[in-house]
Design a protein around this motif. Structure first.
Motif, PDB file in Angstrom:
ATOM      1  N   GLN A  92       0.803  -1.226   0.000  1.00 17.14           N
ATOM      2  CA  GLN A  92       0.000   0.000   0.000  1.00 17.14           C
ATOM      3  C   GLN A  92       0.833   1.271   0.000  1.00 17.14           C
ATOM      4  N   LEU A  93       2.117   1.159   0.303  1.00 16.60           N
ATOM      5  CA  LEU A  93       2.987   2.342   0.313  1.00 16.60           C
ATOM      6  C   LEU A  93       4.145   2.103  -0.663  1.00 16.60           C
ATOM      7  N   PRO A  94       3.835   2.081  -1.975  1.00 14.66           N
ATOM      8  CA  PRO A  94       4.845   1.690  -2.968  1.00 14.66           C
ATOM      9  C   PRO A  94       6.048   2.635  -3.041  1.00 14.66           C
ATOM     10  N   ILE A 101       4.104   8.097  14.113  1.00 13.46           N
ATOM     11  CA  ILE A 101       3.517   7.093  13.223  1.00 13.46           C
ATOM     12  C   ILE A 101       4.378   7.006  11.970  1.00 13.46           C
ATOM     13  N   ALA A 102       4.868   5.804  11.685  1.00 10.29           N
ATOM     14  CA  ALA A 102       5.722   5.607  10.513  1.00 10.29           C
ATOM     15  C   ALA A 102       4.887   5.179   9.309  1.00 10.29           C
ATOM     16  N   PHE A 103       4.007   4.214   9.518  1.00 11.48           N
ATOM     17  CA  PHE A 103       3.189   3.689   8.413  1.00 11.48           C
ATOM     18  C   PHE A 103       1.759   3.458   8.869  1.00 11.48           C
ATOM     19  N   LEU A 104       0.853   3.771   7.964  1.00 12.37           N
ATOM     20  CA  LEU A 104      -0.563   3.484   8.190  1.00 12.37           C
ATOM     21  C   LEU A 104      -1.115   2.961   6.876  1.00 12.37           C
ATOM     22  N   ALA A 105      -1.735   1.805   6.894  1.00 14.08           N
ATOM     23  CA  ALA A 105      -2.327   1.283   5.654  1.00 14.08           C
ATOM     24  C   ALA A 105      -3.374   0.215   5.949  1.00 14.08           C
ATOM     25  N   ILE A 106      -4.322   0.146   5.037  1.00 13.34           N
ATOM     26  CA  ILE A 106      -5.368  -0.875   5.071  1.00 13.34           C
ATOM     27  C   ILE A 106      -5.303  -1.591   3.722  1.00 13.34           C
ATOM     28  N   LEU A 158       2.854  12.304  16.256  1.00 16.03           N
ATOM     29  CA  LEU A 158       3.371  13.041  15.101  1.00 16.03           C
ATOM     30  C   LEU A 158       3.439  12.073  13.929  1.00 16.03           C
ATOM     31  N   THR A 159       3.306  12.590  12.729  1.00 11.51           N
ATOM     32  CA  THR A 159       3.528  11.749  11.561  1.00 11.51           C
ATOM     33  C   THR A 159       4.027  12.602  10.405  1.00 11.51           C
ATOM     34  N   CYS A 160       4.869  12.010   9.581  1.00  7.88           N
ATOM     35  CA  CYS A 160       5.265  12.652   8.333  1.00  7.88           C
ATOM     36  C   CYS A 160       4.335  12.082   7.278  1.00  7.88           C
ATOM     37  N   ALA A 161       3.242  12.794   7.020  1.00  7.49           N
ATOM     38  CA  ALA A 161       2.217  12.269   6.121  1.00  7.49           C
ATOM     39  C   ALA A 161       2.612  12.491   4.668  1.00  7.49           C
ATOM     40  N   ASP A 162       2.372  11.463   3.831  1.00  9.13           N
ATOM     41  CA  ASP A 162       2.503  11.664   2.382  1.00  9.13           C
ATOM     42  C   ASP A 162       1.617  12.852   2.047  1.00  9.13           C
ATOM     43  N   VAL A 206      -2.497  13.959   3.513  1.00  7.17           N
ATOM     44  CA  VAL A 206      -2.739  15.070   4.454  1.00  7.17           C
ATOM     45  C   VAL A 206      -4.241  15.257   4.741  1.00  7.17           C
ATOM     46  N   PRO A 207      -5.118  15.245   3.706  1.00  8.85           N
ATOM     47  CA  PRO A 207      -6.546  15.409   4.002  1.00  8.85           C
ATOM     48  C   PRO A 207      -7.073  14.293   4.899  1.00  8.85           C
ATOM     49  N   TYR A 208      -6.564  13.094   4.677  1.00 12.77           N
ATOM     50  CA  TYR A 208      -7.010  11.972   5.505  1.00 12.77           C
ATOM     51  C   TYR A 208      -6.603  12.183   6.963  1.00 12.77           C
ATOM     52  N   LYS A 260      -5.994  14.943   8.423  1.00 15.27           N
ATOM     53  CA  LYS A 260      -6.782  16.061   8.979  1.00 15.27           C
ATOM     54  C   LYS A 260      -8.089  15.531   9.532  1.00 15.27           C
ATOM     55  N   LYS A 261      -8.714  14.622   8.771  1.00 14.19           N
ATOM     56  CA  LYS A 261      -9.970  14.011   9.198  1.00 14.19           C
ATOM     57  C   LYS A 261      -9.794  13.221  10.492  1.00 14.19           C
ATOM     58  N   GLN A 262      -8.586  12.734  10.703  1.00 14.60           N
ATOM     59  CA  GLN A 262      -8.307  11.920  11.892  1.00 14.60           C
ATOM     60  C   GLN A 262      -7.811  12.772  13.059  1.00 14.60           C
ATOM     61  N   GLY A 263      -7.958  14.083  12.947  1.00 16.81           N
ATOM     62  CA  GLY A 263      -7.610  14.959  14.075  1.00 16.81           C
ATOM     63  C   GLY A 263      -6.202  15.500  14.057  1.00 16.81           C
TER      64      GLY A 263
HETATM   65  N1  ACO Z   1      -7.837  11.419   1.361  1.00 15.19           N
HETATM   66  C1  ACO Z   1      -8.964  11.960   1.878  1.00 15.19           C
HETATM   67  N2  ACO Z   1      -9.943  11.226   2.417  1.00 15.19           N
HETATM   68  C2  ACO Z   1      -9.780   9.892   2.440  1.00 15.19           C
HETATM   69  C3  ACO Z   1      -8.647   9.246   1.928  1.00 15.19           C
HETATM   70  C4  ACO Z   1      -7.643  10.078   1.360  1.00 15.19           C
HETATM   71  N3  ACO Z   1      -6.525   9.581   0.847  1.00 15.19           N
HETATM   72  N4  ACO Z   1      -8.786   7.910   2.096  1.00 15.19           N
HETATM   73  C5  ACO Z   1      -9.967   7.721   2.692  1.00 15.19           C
HETATM   74  N5  ACO Z   1     -10.576   8.904   2.898  1.00 15.19           N
HETATM   75  C6  ACO Z   1     -11.846   9.187   3.543  1.00 15.19           C
HETATM   76  C7  ACO Z   1     -12.925   8.192   3.265  1.00 15.19           C
HETATM   77  O1  ACO Z   1     -13.591   8.475   2.063  1.00 15.19           O
HETATM   78  C8  ACO Z   1     -13.802   8.355   4.489  1.00 15.19           C
HETATM   79  O2  ACO Z   1     -14.597   9.506   4.347  1.00 15.19           O
HETATM   80  P1  ACO Z   1     -15.991   9.680   5.156  1.00 15.19           P
HETATM   81  O3  ACO Z   1     -15.623   9.632   6.614  1.00 15.19           O
HETATM   82  O4  ACO Z   1     -16.471  11.008   4.727  1.00 15.19           O
HETATM   83  O5  ACO Z   1     -16.836   8.538   4.741  1.00 15.19           O
HETATM   84  C9  ACO Z   1     -12.822   8.652   5.603  1.00 15.19           C
HETATM   85  O6  ACO Z   1     -11.643   9.112   4.950  1.00 15.19           O
HETATM   86  C10 ACO Z   1     -12.532   7.469   6.505  1.00 15.19           C
HETATM   87  O7  ACO Z   1     -12.042   6.425   5.738  1.00 15.19           O
HETATM   88  P2  ACO Z   1     -11.700   4.997   6.330  1.00 15.19           P
HETATM   89  O8  ACO Z   1     -12.672   3.992   5.786  1.00 15.19           O
HETATM   90  O9  ACO Z   1     -11.530   5.072   7.790  1.00 15.19           O
HETATM   91  O10 ACO Z   1     -10.293   4.824   5.661  1.00 15.19           O
HETATM   92  P3  ACO Z   1      -9.580   3.475   5.195  1.00 15.19           P
HETATM   93  O11 ACO Z   1     -10.011   2.327   6.020  1.00 15.19           O
HETATM   94  O12 ACO Z   1      -9.696   3.362   3.723  1.00 15.19           O
HETATM   95  O13 ACO Z   1      -8.058   3.813   5.546  1.00 15.19           O
HETATM   96  C11 ACO Z   1      -6.039   4.676   4.553  1.00 15.19           C
HETATM   97  C12 ACO Z   1      -7.455   4.977   5.039  1.00 15.19           C
HETATM   98  C13 ACO Z   1      -5.250   4.042   5.689  1.00 15.19           C
HETATM   99  C14 ACO Z   1      -5.387   5.993   4.135  1.00 15.19           C
HETATM  100  C15 ACO Z   1      -6.157   3.690   3.375  1.00 15.19           C
HETATM  101  O14 ACO Z   1      -6.929   4.257   2.368  1.00 15.19           O
HETATM  102  C16 ACO Z   1      -4.824   3.246   2.813  1.00 15.19           C
HETATM  103  O15 ACO Z   1      -4.261   2.254   3.258  1.00 15.19           O
HETATM  104  N6  ACO Z   1      -4.277   3.973   1.811  1.00 15.19           N
HETATM  105  C17 ACO Z   1      -3.013   3.626   1.173  1.00 15.19           C
HETATM  106  C18 ACO Z   1      -1.842   3.849   2.110  1.00 15.19           C
HETATM  107  C19 ACO Z   1      -1.695   5.289   2.556  1.00 15.19           C
HETATM  108  O16 ACO Z   1      -1.828   6.222   1.791  1.00 15.19           O
HETATM  109  N7  ACO Z   1      -1.385   5.466   3.860  1.00 15.19           N
HETATM  110  C20 ACO Z   1      -1.090   6.739   4.474  1.00 15.19           C
HETATM  111  C21 ACO Z   1       0.262   7.151   4.045  1.00 15.19           C
HETATM  112  S1  ACO Z   1       1.066   8.278   5.128  1.00 15.19           S
HETATM  113  C22 ACO Z   1       1.783   7.370   6.341  1.00 15.19           C
HETATM  114  O17 ACO Z   1       1.708   6.153   6.327  1.00 15.19           O
HETATM  115  C23 ACO Z   1       2.450   8.061   7.467  1.00 15.19           C
END
Ligand code: ACO
Length: 169
Positions: free
Chosen positions: A31-33, A82-87, A117-121, A125-127, A129-132
Motif C-alpha cells: 500500500q505504500l509503494p 507514526i511511521a506507516f498506516l495502511a489498510i 506526530l507523523t510525516c504524512a505523504d 494530508v486530508p485523511y 486532517k480528518k483523523q484529528g
Molecule cells: N484522502 C482523503 N480522504 C480519504 C482518503 C484520502 N486519501 N482515504 C480515505 N478517505 C476518507 C474516506 O472516504 C472516508 O470519508 P468519510 O468519513 O467522509 O466517509 C474517511 O476518509 C474514513 O475512511 P476509512 O474507511 O476510515 O479509511 P480506510 O479504512 O480506507 O483507511 C487509509 C485509510 C489508511 C489511508 C487507506 O486508504 C490506505 O491504506 N491507503 C493507502 C496507504 C496510505 O496512503 N497510507 C497513508 C500514508 S502516510 C503514512 O503512512 C504516514
C-alpha cells in the motif's frame, strides 16, 4: 475483526507475533509503494517500534493481517511517531482506517504519550486532517528535533491526545 498490538520481542517473540509482523510488512509494502521495502521491513521488525494490527478471521479460523499502524513511542519525550498506516485494498473505505487510528490513540495514551506526530505523504494530508491531525506543531521543537526527520514530499502533522477523551467511543 479485532485489533491487537504486535511487536518484536526478540528471542521471546512467538511464532504468531512473527507471522503478524510479516503480514504487517506485506500490507505496508503493497500500500505504500514509494517506501523502500528494506526500510519498511526494518521499522516493522525494529524492537523500538510497535504496531496496531487490524486482524480478520480467515476461512481456516486463523487471523490475517488486513491493515496496521506502525509507530515508535518516545516515552521520555511524551510523543509517538507514526511511521506507516495502511489498510489492504479490499478493506479500504469501510471505516477500518478510522477505527485503527482510534485504537492507536488509546494505545498511545496508555503508554503515557500526549502527542502523535507523523510525516504524512502529501496526498494523505486530508485523511490525517480528518483523523484529528493538524499541520500546526505545538510540541516544542527541542522535544522532537533530531528524533523526527521531516523530508521532502511529506508534511509533518500533529495530533494532540486528551487524557479525558475516549477515542474508542
Ligand atoms: N484522502 C482523503 N480522504 C480519504 C482518503 C484520502 N486519501 N482515504 C480515505 N478517505 C476518507 C474516506 O472516504 C472516508 O470519508 P468519510 O468519513 O467522509 O466517509 C474517511 O476518509 C474514513 O475512511 P476509512 O474507511 O476510515 O479509511 P480506510 O479504512 O480506507 O483507511 C487509509 C485509510 C489508511 C489511508 C487507506 O486508504 C490506505 O491504506 N491507503 C493507502 C496507504 C496510505 O496512503 N497510507 C497513508 C500514508 S502516510 C503514512 O503512512 C504516514
Amino acid at each position: 475483526v479485532k485489533f491487537d498490538v504486535v511487536r518484536n520481542d526478540g528471542p521471546n517473540c512467538s511464532r504468531e507475533q512473527l507471522v503478524r509482523l510479516l503480514g504487517l510488512k506485506n500490507v505496508f509494502v503493497k500500500q505504500l509503494p514509494n517506501m523502500p521495502k528494506p526500510y519498511v521491513t526494518r521499522l516493522v521488525f525494529d524492537r523500538k517500534h510497535e504496531s496496531l494490527a487490524l486482524l480478520k478471521r480467515g476461512t481456516d479460523g486463523d487471523y490475517i493481517v488486513m491493515g496496521g499502524c506502525c509507530y515508535r513511542p518516545f516515552p521520555k519525550q511524551g510523543f509517538g511517531e507514526i511511521a506507516f498506516l495502511a489498510i489492504s485494498h479490499s478493506e479500504q473505505v469501510r471505516g477500518y482506517g478510522t477505527r485503527l487510528m482510534a485504537q492507536t490513540k488509546e494505545r498511545a495514551k496508555s503508554l503515557g504519550l500526549t502527542v502523535l506526530l507523523t510525516c504524512a505523504d502529501n496526498n494523505a494530508v486530508p485523511y490525517f486532517k480528518k483523523q484529528g491531525f493538524s499541520k500546526k506543531i505545538t510540541l516544542p521543537l527541542n522535544m522532537w528535533q533530531g528524533y523526527i526527520k521531516d523530508y521532502e514530499g511529506v508534511t509533518l502533522m500533529e495530533c494532540k491526545l486528551h487524557k479525558k477523551v475516549n477515542y474508542l467511543r
